[in-house]
Write an enzyme that holds these catalytic residues in place. Structure first.
Site, PDB file in Angstrom:
ATOM      1  N   HIS A 156     -10.157  -5.427  -3.243  1.00  0.00           N
ATOM      2  CA  HIS A 156      -8.799  -5.640  -2.725  1.00  0.00           C
ATOM      3  C   HIS A 156      -8.872  -6.012  -1.262  1.00  0.00           C
ATOM      4  O   HIS A 156      -9.637  -5.437  -0.492  1.00  0.00           O
ATOM      5  CB  HIS A 156      -7.914  -4.405  -2.926  1.00  0.00           C
ATOM      6  N   HIS A 204      -6.981  -6.014   2.192  1.00  0.00           N
ATOM      7  CA  HIS A 204      -5.863  -5.415   2.925  1.00  0.00           C
ATOM      8  C   HIS A 204      -5.274  -6.465   3.864  1.00  0.00           C
ATOM      9  O   HIS A 204      -6.021  -7.154   4.578  1.00  0.00           O
ATOM     10  CB  HIS A 204      -6.345  -4.253   3.806  1.00  0.00           C
ATOM     11  N   ASP A 262       0.853  -1.185   0.000  1.00  0.00           N
ATOM     12  CA  ASP A 262       0.000   0.000   0.000  1.00  0.00           C
ATOM     13  C   ASP A 262       0.894   1.243   0.000  1.00  0.00           C
ATOM     14  O   ASP A 262       1.892   1.308   0.716  1.00  0.00           O
ATOM     15  CB  ASP A 262      -0.911  -0.001   1.231  1.00  0.00           C
TER      16      ASP A 262
HETATM   17  P1  AMP Z   1      -9.625   1.284   0.187  1.00  0.00           P
HETATM   18  O1  AMP Z   1      -9.696   2.627   0.867  1.00  0.00           O
HETATM   19  O2  AMP Z   1     -10.067   0.138   1.032  1.00  0.00           O
HETATM   20  O3  AMP Z   1     -10.337   1.332  -1.157  1.00  0.00           O
HETATM   21  O4  AMP Z   1      -8.090   1.004  -0.083  1.00  0.00           O
HETATM   22  C1  AMP Z   1      -7.402   1.596  -1.134  1.00  0.00           C
HETATM   23  C2  AMP Z   1      -5.969   1.590  -0.745  1.00  0.00           C
HETATM   24  O5  AMP Z   1      -5.199   1.832  -1.895  1.00  0.00           O
HETATM   25  C3  AMP Z   1      -5.584   2.686   0.276  1.00  0.00           C
HETATM   26  O6  AMP Z   1      -5.079   2.070   1.444  1.00  0.00           O
HETATM   27  C4  AMP Z   1      -4.542   3.503  -0.467  1.00  0.00           C
HETATM   28  O7  AMP Z   1      -3.495   3.937   0.377  1.00  0.00           O
HETATM   29  C5  AMP Z   1      -4.044   2.517  -1.508  1.00  0.00           C
HETATM   30  N1  AMP Z   1      -3.469   3.107  -2.707  1.00  0.00           N
HETATM   31  C6  AMP Z   1      -3.922   4.185  -3.407  1.00  0.00           C
HETATM   32  N2  AMP Z   1      -3.135   4.410  -4.474  1.00  0.00           N
HETATM   33  C7  AMP Z   1      -2.174   3.448  -4.462  1.00  0.00           C
HETATM   34  C8  AMP Z   1      -1.056   3.148  -5.312  1.00  0.00           C
HETATM   35  N3  AMP Z   1      -0.771   3.873  -6.401  1.00  0.00           N
HETATM   36  N4  AMP Z   1      -0.273   2.092  -4.982  1.00  0.00           N
HETATM   37  C9  AMP Z   1      -0.537   1.357  -3.876  1.00  0.00           C
HETATM   38  N5  AMP Z   1      -1.577   1.583  -3.042  1.00  0.00           N
HETATM   39  C10 AMP Z   1      -2.392   2.622  -3.334  1.00  0.00           C
END
Ligand code: AMP
Length: 114
Positions: free
Chosen positions: A100, A102, A31
């Site tokens: 996704h 986590h 992340d």
């Molecule tokens: P959610 O809020 O459950 O949809 O999780 C989305 C996650 O994607 C968040 O924890 C963000 O920090 C992560 N995220 C956003 N952009 C990127 C990226 N370019 N690479 C890796 N993680 C990302």
């Protein structure tokens, strides 16, 4: 054609990511804004928008995501435990509309989440 999600662009290698694992069903990467010493996202290649759109045919795929999470937790040395989370929708604070899982660990996590 529908606009690709950020995670689809990572899968397609159009956006860089720190990829730690991939196979024919999913990809896993760190992340970008980690909430714990280990914070990995495990993303199915199939563009399912959220838990709400999972169907019966996806049951083996969802199980696979957890098996991958377990292996990554072992690789990361999370022997004291960890958390696996699918955020869903507005109240779940989902921000990327591509399913996704986590994987969070490496510190004492609290409960309930905010
Ligand atoms: P959610 O809020 O459950 O949809 O999780 C989305 C996650 O994607 C968040 O924890 C963000 O920090 C992560 N995220 C956003 N952009 C990127 C990226 N370019 N690479 C890796 N993680 C990302």
């Amino acid at each position: 054609m529908a606009e690709r999600t950020l995670f689809q662009k990572i899968i397609d290698r159009d956006v860089p990511a720190d990829i730690v694992y991939e196979d024919d069903q999913c990809i896993a990467f760190h992340d970008i804004n980690p909430q714990a010493p280990t914070h990995i996202l495990i993303v199915p290649r199939k563009p399912i928008p959220s838990v709400d759109e999972i169907t019966e045919e996806d049951e083996p795929l969802i199980g696979h995501l957890f098996v991958v999470a377990k292996h990554l937790a072992e690789e990361e040395g999370l022997e004291h435990g960890y958390r696996t989370v699918f955020n869903c929708g507005d109240h779940g604070q989902q921000s990327v509309d591509h399913l996704h899982l986590h994987l969070l660990g490496g510190r004492q996590l609290s409960w309930p989440p905010g």
